[in-house]
Design a protein around this motif. Sequence first.
Motif, PDB file in Angstrom:
ATOM      1  N   VAL A  67       0.619  -3.048   0.725  1.00 62.56           N
ATOM      2  CA  VAL A  67      -0.207  -4.047   1.421  1.00 62.56           C
ATOM      3  C   VAL A  67      -1.638  -3.507   1.454  1.00 62.56           C
ATOM      4  O   VAL A  67      -1.896  -2.454   2.052  1.00 62.56           O
ATOM      5  CB  VAL A  67       0.316  -4.301   2.843  1.00 62.56           C
ATOM      6  N   ARG A  68      -2.562  -4.236   0.827  1.00 58.87           N
ATOM      7  CA  ARG A  68      -3.943  -3.781   0.721  1.00 58.87           C
ATOM      8  C   ARG A  68      -4.845  -4.673   1.576  1.00 58.87           C
ATOM      9  O   ARG A  68      -4.797  -5.901   1.470  1.00 58.87           O
ATOM     10  CB  ARG A  68      -4.410  -3.811  -0.739  1.00 58.87           C
ATOM     11  N   THR A  69      -5.669  -4.020   2.399  1.00 61.18           N
ATOM     12  CA  THR A  69      -6.645  -4.721   3.242  1.00 61.18           C
ATOM     13  C   THR A  69      -7.970  -3.977   3.174  1.00 61.18           C
ATOM     14  O   THR A  69      -8.002  -2.757   3.003  1.00 61.18           O
ATOM     15  CB  THR A  69      -6.177  -4.795   4.706  1.00 61.18           C
ATOM     16  N   ALA A  70      -9.053  -4.718   3.304  1.00 61.50           N
ATOM     17  CA  ALA A  70     -10.397  -4.129   3.257  1.00 61.50           C
ATOM     18  C   ALA A  70     -11.317  -4.910   4.179  1.00 61.50           C
ATOM     19  O   ALA A  70     -11.094  -6.095   4.462  1.00 61.50           O
ATOM     20  CB  ALA A  70     -10.950  -4.126   1.830  1.00 61.50           C
ATOM     21  N   SER A  71     -12.358  -4.232   4.673  1.00 64.21           N
ATOM     22  CA  SER A  71     -13.356  -4.843   5.540  1.00 64.21           C
ATOM     23  C   SER A  71     -14.739  -4.421   5.052  1.00 64.21           C
ATOM     24  O   SER A  71     -14.998  -3.222   4.856  1.00 64.21           O
ATOM     25  CB  SER A  71     -13.148  -4.404   6.991  1.00 64.21           C
ATOM     26  N   LEU A  72     -15.627  -5.408   4.863  1.00 70.50           N
ATOM     27  CA  LEU A  72     -16.979  -5.165   4.364  1.00 70.50           C
ATOM     28  C   LEU A  72     -17.998  -5.786   5.304  1.00 70.50           C
ATOM     29  O   LEU A  72     -17.785  -6.896   5.802  1.00 70.50           O
ATOM     30  CB  LEU A  72     -17.156  -5.761   2.957  1.00 70.50           C
ATOM     31  N   ALA A 141     -11.218   0.452   3.751  1.00 74.72           N
ATOM     32  CA  ALA A 141     -10.085  -0.052   2.974  1.00 74.72           C
ATOM     33  C   ALA A 141      -8.819   0.663   3.418  1.00 74.72           C
ATOM     34  O   ALA A 141      -8.854   1.838   3.810  1.00 74.72           O
ATOM     35  CB  ALA A 141     -10.314   0.152   1.478  1.00 74.72           C
ATOM     36  N   LYS A 142      -7.693  -0.046   3.342  1.00 75.10           N
ATOM     37  CA  LYS A 142      -6.426   0.503   3.801  1.00 75.10           C
ATOM     38  C   LYS A 142      -5.319   0.033   2.881  1.00 75.10           C
ATOM     39  O   LYS A 142      -5.291  -1.131   2.476  1.00 75.10           O
ATOM     40  CB  LYS A 142      -6.145   0.055   5.244  1.00 75.10           C
ATOM     41  N   ALA A 143      -4.402   0.950   2.550  1.00 72.22           N
ATOM     42  CA  ALA A 143      -3.230   0.645   1.723  1.00 72.22           C
ATOM     43  C   ALA A 143      -1.990   1.110   2.475  1.00 72.22           C
ATOM     44  O   ALA A 143      -1.864   2.288   2.818  1.00 72.22           O
ATOM     45  CB  ALA A 143      -3.332   1.328   0.366  1.00 72.22           C
ATOM     46  N   GLU A 144      -1.070   0.197   2.731  1.00 66.28           N
ATOM     47  CA  GLU A 144       0.150   0.486   3.494  1.00 66.28           C
ATOM     48  C   GLU A 144       1.369   0.248   2.597  1.00 66.28           C
ATOM     49  O   GLU A 144       1.521  -0.832   2.030  1.00 66.28           O
ATOM     50  CB  GLU A 144       0.226  -0.405   4.725  1.00 66.28           C
ATOM     51  N   ASP A 145       2.221   1.270   2.490  1.00 64.25           N
ATOM     52  CA  ASP A 145       3.418   1.186   1.671  1.00 64.25           C
ATOM     53  C   ASP A 145       4.558   0.598   2.514  1.00 64.25           C
ATOM     54  O   ASP A 145       4.983   1.182   3.509  1.00 64.25           O
ATOM     55  CB  ASP A 145       3.804   2.581   1.163  1.00 64.25           C
ATOM     56  N   VAL A 146       5.037  -0.579   2.108  1.00 63.09           N
ATOM     57  CA  VAL A 146       6.121  -1.259   2.831  1.00 63.09           C
ATOM     58  C   VAL A 146       7.355  -1.409   1.935  1.00 63.09           C
ATOM     59  O   VAL A 146       8.151  -2.328   2.141  1.00 63.09           O
ATOM     60  CB  VAL A 146       5.644  -2.633   3.334  1.00 63.09           C
ATOM     61  N   THR A 147       7.517  -0.501   0.982  1.00 68.25           N
ATOM     62  CA  THR A 147       8.661  -0.593   0.068  1.00 68.25           C
ATOM     63  C   THR A 147       9.974  -0.483   0.830  1.00 68.25           C
ATOM     64  O   THR A 147      10.927  -1.226   0.568  1.00 68.25           O
ATOM     65  CB  THR A 147       8.564   0.510  -0.992  1.00 68.25           C
ATOM     66  N   GLY A 148      10.026   0.432   1.778  1.00 66.63           N
ATOM     67  CA  GLY A 148      11.252   0.591   2.558  1.00 66.63           C
ATOM     68  C   GLY A 148      11.595  -0.669   3.344  1.00 66.63           C
ATOM     69  O   GLY A 148      12.762  -1.069   3.426  1.00 66.63           O
ATOM     70  N   GLN A 149      10.594  -1.304   3.927  1.00 62.90           N
ATOM     71  CA  GLN A 149      10.854  -2.532   4.668  1.00 62.90           C
ATOM     72  C   GLN A 149      11.362  -3.639   3.752  1.00 62.90           C
ATOM     73  O   GLN A 149      12.289  -4.386   4.109  1.00 62.90           O
ATOM     74  CB  GLN A 149       9.580  -2.984   5.379  1.00 62.90           C
TER      75      GLN A 149
END
Length: 331
Positions: A67-72, A141-149
């Motif tokens: 899950v990729r999110t960014a703020s500018l 910027a943020k990257a969250e790994d949700v593969t397990g979910q």
Amino acid sequence: MLLAAALAVTGCSESGGSDSSSRKAAGSAAQRGVPATGNGAAGYADRTAAPGTGATAAPKAPAAQIVRTASLTVEVRDVAKALATARAAAQDAGGYVGDENTDRDAEGHERTRVVLRVPVDRYDALLARLEGSGRLVERSAKAEDVTGQVVDVDSRIRSQRASVARVRALMDKAGSLGDVVSLESELSRREADLEALLAQQASLKDRTSLATVTLSLSSAAAPAHESADDDPGFLDALAGGWHVFVTVVRWLALALGAVLPFAAAAALLTVLWLRVVRPRLPRRAPAGAPVTAPAGPGLPVHPATPAAPAPAAGTDSAGTDSAGADGGRER
């Protein structure tokens, strides 16, 4: 004849040995759980080497779900133009525009906050395009790994679907009304759990397939051309004096407006006193004026007796009385 008999005995012994060795290899292979074939070990090697035939293959690792999110935060000269450019960039990337909020501060500067959703493969290109629209103030910027979910939700959905199918099969075999009612209640509960899992799966799929970019646009402040060490001139003094004059007049007008209601009330009270109240009050006689009693019935009215003149200077009452007495004796 003896030579022929010896050769025949030798061939029989070799064929018997080969058959016994083949039977031993088949038995050992059966003990190990490998089916025996005519080819023996060679056939087993061929079956193990060929994928998808024979033994079960190892499970593949699931693909990473990020899950990729960014703020500018970007400063631009024209907020409306930069916002239109950001919208066009999101649409060109195959995404869409989410929430949008625009306001102005006390100084008239316009600020806009917009949320953009784009496919993950176009995420980096969109960030680079938005950063070049003005002066970059802040970026995160943020990257969250949700593969397990994702894997857990998929497994629970499969199990829940199987559970729903079992309950439905039991409902078809139910013979009493009580069993049908109980099974319907259980089926409703399991279907609700399944719908919740499906909604969670859809949310994870949306978050992993589309990246979220929050863009904040603000108008750049105008550059200051005045220097602090410049000496004031005649026009500056004139402008300052005019500003002070206007300020004083404004405060005087405010003071007059505050006092005017009280002055109007005081004037009204004064007019009422002079026109209405004062004429109705009894008048007092002036000092030294004779006071006459009102004439009663049957009583004559006498004029007021004039006051006796004051004695002359140098004489007193005793002298006057003695002079009068002497004159009487002479007569």
